[in-house]
Design an enzyme around this catalytic site. Structure first.
Site, mmCIF file in Angstrom:
data_model
loop_
_atom_site.group_PDB
_atom_site.id
_atom_site.type_symbol
_atom_site.label_atom_id
_atom_site.label_comp_id
_atom_site.label_asym_id
_atom_site.label_seq_id
_atom_site.Cartn_x
_atom_site.Cartn_y
_atom_site.Cartn_z
ATOM 1 N N HIS A 146 -2.021 -8.642 1.967
ATOM 2 C CA HIS A 146 -1.873 -7.546 2.663
ATOM 3 C C HIS A 146 -2.896 -7.075 3.569
ATOM 4 O O HIS A 146 -3.134 -8.087 4.541
ATOM 5 C CB HIS A 146 -1.554 -6.377 1.616
ATOM 6 C CG HIS A 146 -0.812 -5.163 2.234
ATOM 7 N ND1 HIS A 146 -0.269 -5.106 3.381
ATOM 8 C CD2 HIS A 146 -0.889 -3.869 1.585
ATOM 9 C CE1 HIS A 146 0.349 -3.791 3.380
ATOM 10 N NE2 HIS A 146 -0.231 -3.035 2.403
ATOM 11 N N HIS A 155 5.630 -12.937 7.472
ATOM 12 C CA HIS A 155 5.884 -11.505 6.877
ATOM 13 C C HIS A 155 6.760 -11.572 6.167
ATOM 14 O O HIS A 155 7.747 -12.336 6.218
ATOM 15 C CB HIS A 155 6.263 -10.706 8.159
ATOM 16 C CG HIS A 155 6.058 -9.047 7.928
ATOM 17 N ND1 HIS A 155 6.707 -8.449 7.253
ATOM 18 C CD2 HIS A 155 4.821 -8.271 8.011
ATOM 19 C CE1 HIS A 155 6.437 -7.072 7.176
ATOM 20 N NE2 HIS A 155 5.143 -7.073 7.709
ATOM 21 N N ARG A 160 3.352 -4.657 16.642
ATOM 22 C CA ARG A 160 2.251 -4.340 16.683
ATOM 23 C C ARG A 160 0.945 -5.499 17.211
ATOM 24 O O ARG A 160 0.119 -5.006 17.486
ATOM 25 C CB ARG A 160 1.661 -3.772 15.069
ATOM 26 C CG ARG A 160 2.815 -2.934 14.409
ATOM 27 C CD ARG A 160 2.352 -2.758 13.147
ATOM 28 N NE ARG A 160 2.672 -3.786 12.235
ATOM 29 C CZ ARG A 160 2.452 -3.983 11.021
ATOM 30 N NH1 ARG A 160 1.988 -3.125 10.217
ATOM 31 N NH2 ARG A 160 2.568 -5.059 10.323
ATOM 32 N N ASP A 166 -2.057 -8.186 11.786
ATOM 33 C CA ASP A 166 -3.455 -8.349 11.339
ATOM 34 C C ASP A 166 -4.269 -9.598 12.334
ATOM 35 O O ASP A 166 -5.007 -9.850 12.188
ATOM 36 C CB ASP A 166 -3.703 -8.954 9.882
ATOM 37 C CG ASP A 166 -3.229 -7.681 8.888
ATOM 38 O OD1 ASP A 166 -3.896 -6.613 9.140
ATOM 39 O OD2 ASP A 166 -2.526 -7.825 8.003
ATOM 40 N N SER A 180 0.596 -1.293 0.222
ATOM 41 C CA SER A 180 -0.082 0.313 -0.026
ATOM 42 C C SER A 180 0.879 1.388 -0.139
ATOM 43 O O SER A 180 0.411 2.322 -0.717
ATOM 44 C CB SER A 180 -1.138 -0.177 1.071
ATOM 45 O OG SER A 180 -0.202 -0.289 2.507
#
Ligand code: CMX
Length: 465
Positions: free
Chosen positions: A300, A349, A358, A404, A270
């Site tokens: 993604h 990843h 995160r 995510d 992105s």
């Protein structure tokens, strides 16, 4: 800053808000003033690097990398953040815990609550930690830029309810392009050296408008279409009200969520797409709309919805079989997924080789706010077993969870169960990283991005040499 702008464009630039907050903060150094002071020095520094060391070799490229999605090739300048495979993300040199410790919060007391999105926007743009007054002035500025053009709301209302929310989001942002100050300035022939001033106008306006576009989509698809604002709140709090949530704990989650998804250096799809499209001098509206389309892919940003879908499918299967969700059944379901040649969403990843910080900060939020949540416990159990399974599977470079893997479960806890929508929240946040860099792309005069492609025949010819 408006004094820099040409007459025809100046009329399009929003007026400085005449609110009590704006007046109270007039003595504060603004974001625009901070940036304008930084630009000449940064330009000179980059020009010196290029002139004196332009031919210095910083890497080599293998055939593996050429056909393997350019993994690890260092070929993009990115100001705003850096991703270390072991340590994870640093925003302008600050880790997530650093940001939580030093960036202004809603209460005004550092470390008491999550950082405000406006704090991170300031940090990413300027590399400086803002004061609470500066953040408040930025909140007022964003609220003053938030109004959508008149044609956008009817357009969003006309879209089919079963159109994916990310498709609607991209359409909504593209449609706002009528407001682009940069596109009009370019048409007016402003010099290249001034582009960044107009781009900054657009960047702030895009970031300001995204929450309402996102909220209209959410309210249209899942509720009554009514969007209520509360601009006495910060960016994230107001966004929560527009979505229809009025819970201080959920506001805090949204602040954390919006901060940690902003930026992940430049190579992710992105951010890279925004940078690439922006390098053609497309304006920030359509450059970031392109970035949203990249975010909408399941490898993604869409992975956050896929995680919830995977967990629900797992629960449905074992509920139907009268079995509990535990280490054993999760392991069975994971192997079914892998043997069907599908990915485990939320794991792996392209850069990270450790648990994503995160993920860790979201886990800490869950431990603080919802330790007994049933779905959180499922996510914890998956975390216990999945790295071992993926290591045994043997293909995955990183067997640990990414951002995510955890985000959906937190939203679900607050009754935000429409997981098809989750990537839109990611998209509101990612705008901040992609667009802050886009500002510096134009301020530093970075050129059109145009890597060289090669044919398979050329690769064979290299090997045969
Ligand atoms: N489950 C199963 N297989 C996986 C896997 C996973 N979670 N992650 C990687 N693999 C596979 C790859 O598909 C690849 O298989 P092939 O050799 O058959 O092509 C192999 O393992 C090696 O891949 P890798 O080098 O470990 O990972 P990549 O850099 O190619 O891909 C990513 C990275 C994120 C696309 C991948 O790990 C993945 O598909 N994860 C699941 C989707 C996901 O969570 N995406 C979100 C990432 C964060 C974000 O951008 O939001």
């Amino acid at each position: 800053m408006a004094s820099f702008l040409s007459n025809s464009v100046r009329s399009l630039v929003r007026k400085v808000p005449n609110t009590a907050t704006a007046q109270a903060t007039r003595s504060v150094t603004t974001l625009q003033e901070t940036l304008m002071a930084q630009v000449p020095g940064k330009q000179a520094e980059l020009a010196k690097l290029k002139k004196e060391h332009g031919s210095h070799v910083i890497g080599e490229v293998t055939i593996d990398q050429c056909i393997g999605g350019a993994r690890g090739i260092k070929a993009m300048l990115w100001e705003t953040s850096n991703l270390d495979p072991e340590e994870g993300i640093r925003f302008r040199g600050l880790t997530i815990p650093d940001c939580q410790a030093v960036l202004p919060t809603y209460s005004g007391v550092k470390g008491d609550g999550e950082p405000l999105l406006e704090s991170l926007l300031w940090l990413l743009l300027t590399s400086e930690v803002p004061t609470k007054e500066q953040v408040d002035s930025l909140t007022a500025e964003l609220h003053s830029r938030a109004e959508l053009p008149a044609h956008v709301i009817p357009l969003l209302n006309s879209l089919p309810k079963d159109m994916h929310p990310m498709t609607q989001f991209s359409i909504g942002l593209n449609a706002c392009q009528t407001e682009s100050v940069f596109a009009k300035a370019y048409n007016d022939g402003v010099p290249k050296t001034d582009y960044h001033e107009y781009v900054l106008e657009d960047i702030l306006s895009v970031i300001a408008k995204l929450p309402e576009i996102a909220a209209i989509i959410y309210r249209n698809v899942y509720h009554d279409g009514v969007v209520n604002k509360d601009t006495s709140l910060d960016y994230s709090g107001n966004f929560c009200r527009m979505l229809g949530y009025d819970n201080p704990s959920f506001d805090e989650l949204m602040r954390l969520y919006l901060c940690i998804h902003t930026d992940h250096e430049g190579g992710n799809a992105s951010a890279h797409t925004t940078h690439l499209v922006g390098s053609t001098l497309s304006d920030p509206y359509i450059s970031y709309a392109a970035g949203l389309n990249a975010l909408a892919g399941p490898l993604h940003g869409l992975a956050n919805q896929e995680v919830l879908r995977w967990i629900q499918a797992l629960k449905d299967k074992f509920d139907a079989e009268g079995k509990a969700v535990n280490e054993e059944t999760i392991t069975e379901f994971a192997w079914e997924t892998l043997n069907a040649k599908k990915v485990i969403p939320g794991y792996g990843h392209a850069v990270l080789r450790k648990t994503d910080p995160r993920y860790t900060c979201q886990r800490e939020f869950a431990l603080k706010h919802m330790p007994d949540d049933e779905l959180f416990k499922v996510v914890e159990t998956i975390y216990q077993v999945m790295p071992g399974i993926l290591k045994e599977h043997g293909k995955v470079a990183n067997p640990y969870p990414n951002v995510d893997s955890h985000s959906g479960v937190l939203l679900w806890h607050y009754g935000f169960t429409q997981y098809q929508y989750y990537t839109v929240l990611f998209g509101v946040s990612r705008a901040v990283g992609g667009l802050c860099q886009l500002y510096w792309d134009r301020a530093l005069g970075l050129p059109l991005e145009r890597p060289k492609s090669v044919t398979p025949e050329w690769l064979w010819s290299q090997v045969k040499k």
